[in-house]
Design an enzyme around this catalytic site. Structure first.
Site, mmCIF file in Angstrom:
data_model
loop_
_atom_site.group_PDB
_atom_site.id
_atom_site.type_symbol
_atom_site.label_atom_id
_atom_site.label_comp_id
_atom_site.label_asym_id
_atom_site.label_seq_id
_atom_site.Cartn_x
_atom_site.Cartn_y
_atom_site.Cartn_z
ATOM 1 N N CYS A 342 -36.963 -66.428 -62.225
ATOM 2 C CA CYS A 342 -37.579 -66.704 -63.528
ATOM 3 C C CYS A 342 -37.568 -68.212 -63.805
ATOM 4 C CB CYS A 342 -36.896 -65.895 -64.627
ATOM 5 S SG CYS A 342 -37.942 -65.730 -66.103
ATOM 6 N N HIS A 426 -36.634 -60.292 -62.740
ATOM 7 C CA HIS A 426 -35.213 -60.014 -62.916
ATOM 8 C C HIS A 426 -34.915 -58.624 -62.363
ATOM 9 C CE1 HIS A 426 -34.486 -63.441 -65.542
ATOM 10 N NE2 HIS A 426 -35.517 -63.100 -66.282
#
Length: 502
Positions: A342, A426
């Site tokens: 991310c 994630h």
């Protein structure tokens, strides 16, 4: 039973409210009771995406798993995501609605959220046999009581009984229990049914005289003494706390399958989010995970993870200031493994254009991946499924940055160049087959004779942890008394403890 409830409050932050709430949920569902968790307002950088695409705290997602129900936005209607010491992004019903200073939030906005928070709680109470609510911080934060939507504010509005959890491992738990009660208004005190001691070490008979004296002072009983248990800090809320140098994720005790261990260093970037991404690595026998903030701590690492962050540009500056950026560039040149997730993935790219999060404009990335990132006002919230390294992968996405991948080898939604990987996903490492394939690649690139265990199931390990939480409640709490509280509410006639709220 329908619509029963309980608020688990705490004497302090990190007293154990999240795990106690999860433990009560797991104990109740094992009794055949349909139960849901709830937290009206959560402040955390550790979040999750529900199946309907709503962002909630990971602690509530974990509690929903403990209750064996699907997490929804109803379980955490307000999520505050800190962007610094004085401001947070406000997420309402799973969607961001703007940035706000602490003064602005507590000065008026929070009160406007009370009605939707209560509507969510009432909807859950109309659907489930019991709703176990988690408080935030301490209910005795007298400066915030007027605008409270997570502790005694909802307890009084919903007539919920309250059990206060205290961490005895920190010391001073009797003073904390007494002081918490004595600083509440009489109407709030009437809902505080008693206490639950957490993280006790030693002979409980030595504690009992103090519990008796506490009962004499407050007129309230203690519902249980939970022993200290290692390895139960699952899905903590506060990503800032674990960023302290030297913090280590607990690993299983099993020895490595191969001849070598694998050392993973996680850069403890500012405003670190979803640090639980590395829990699945720490669950592997022979994988040692630690958080670091110095370049010399990367030298012996077989894999370096640059994790998610609420401030990508701030994290980049931090990496450069500390010399970690140069160390990462050297690693990439030497073919040594690096994984960016991310915000970490964005930092590894060529360029970031940010007029949204930091408003810094165009900022150079580390240039390790052929990726350019532009921050969009809207937030991507998704639960993608795909394939990588020949294995099925599931994950979730929470980001404003939109990545344009200009080259490299495809890797989930991102790319790979040599031994540098990057993705917005994630949770991908929780997919067992993919995690094993990825670790084999890392071991080969690092020259380690490490072999992933063939049978590690992260999902099964998580279920074992949740069962342990349920066992703690079942074995060390007065569950009959807790069930009466949930069904009937706080007992009548609880005495007032002076002085009360000022």
């Amino acid at each position: 039973m329908r619509g029963g409830g309980l608020l688990v409050a705490g004497t302090t932050s990190d007293a154990g409210k999240s795990v106690v709430t999860a433990g009560i949920c797991r104990w109740l569902v094992r009794q055949g009771i349909k139960v849901a968790p709830f937290k009206g307002q959560n402040m955390s950088l550790n979040s999750f995406v529900t199946r309907e695409g709503a962002e909630i705290g990971r602690a509530q997602a974990m509690q929903a798993q403990a209750a064996r129900v699907e997490p929804t936005a109803l379980m955490n209607p307000v999520l505050l995501k800190p962007g610094g010491d004085r401001s947070s992004q406000v997420v309402l019903m799973g969607r961001p609605v703007g940035e706000m200073s602490a003064r602005g939030y507590h000065g008026g906005r929070q009160q406007t959220l009370f009605e939707p928070v209560m509507a969510c709680l009432e909807e859950l109470r109309g659907t489930y046999d019991a709703v176990i609510c988690e408080g935030a911080g301490s209910p005795a934060e007298i400066n915030l009581r007027r605008t409270d939507i997570v502790n005694m504010g909802i307890a009084r509005a919903a007539k919920l009984p309250v059990v206060v959890v205290g961490d005895i491992d920190r010391g001073g738990v009797f003073a904390q229990f007494f002081g918490t009660t004595a600083l509440l208004a009489s109407e709030d005190q009437s809902l505080v049914a008693g206490y639950l001691v957490n993280k006790f070490r030693g002979d409980v008979t030595l504690l009992e005289p103090g519990l008796d004296m506490l009962h004499g002072l407050t007129g309230r009983r203690t519902f249980g003494v939970l022993p200290y248990a290692h390895g139960l800090g699952i899905d903590e809320e506060d990503g800032l706390r674990v960023s302290l140098r030297g913090t280590v994720r607990e690993s299983v005790v099993a020895p490595p399958v191969g001849e070598d261990v694998l050392r993973v260093a996680v850069c403890a970037v500012p405003l670190m989010s979803n640090f639980t991404d590395v829990d699945a690595l720490a669950a592997e026998p022979g994988v040692v995970v630690r958080f670091v903030d110095r370049p010399e701590e990367l030298v012996d690492a077989d894999l370096v993870v640059v994790p998610g962050t609420r401030g990508t540009v701030k994290a980049l500056a931090w990496l450069r200031e500390r010399g970690l950026a140069d160390a990462l560039v050297r690693r990439a040149a030497e073919g040594r493994p690096v994984l960016g997730v991310c915000g970490g993935f964005q930092a590894l790219g060529e360029r970031i254009e940010d007029e949204v999060e930091s408003k810094a404009g165009v900022v150079d990335g580390l240039g390790l991946l052929p990726v350019r990132v532009r921050f969009a006002p809207g937030k991507t919230l998704a639960r993608p499924v795909g394939e990588a390294l020949g294995e099925r992968v599931e994950g979730y996405e929470i980001h404003h940055g939109v990545a344009e991948v200009l080259g490299g080898e495809a890797f989930l939604d991102g790319c790979r160049v040599g031994s540098v990987w990057g993705t917005h996903w994630h949770g991908s490492l929780e997919s067992d087959g993919f995690r094993r394939a990825f670790l084999r690649e890392v071991a080969a690139a690092a020259g380690r004779r490490f072999v992933p265990a063939p049978d590690t199931s992260f999902g099964a390990l998580r279920e074992e942890q949740l069962d342990r939480l349920g066992d703690l409640i079942e074995e060390h709490a007065d569950t009959d008394a807790l069930l009466r509280l949930i069904e009937e509410g706080a007992p009548e006639g609880l005495p007032f403890v002076p002085p009360g709220a000022p």
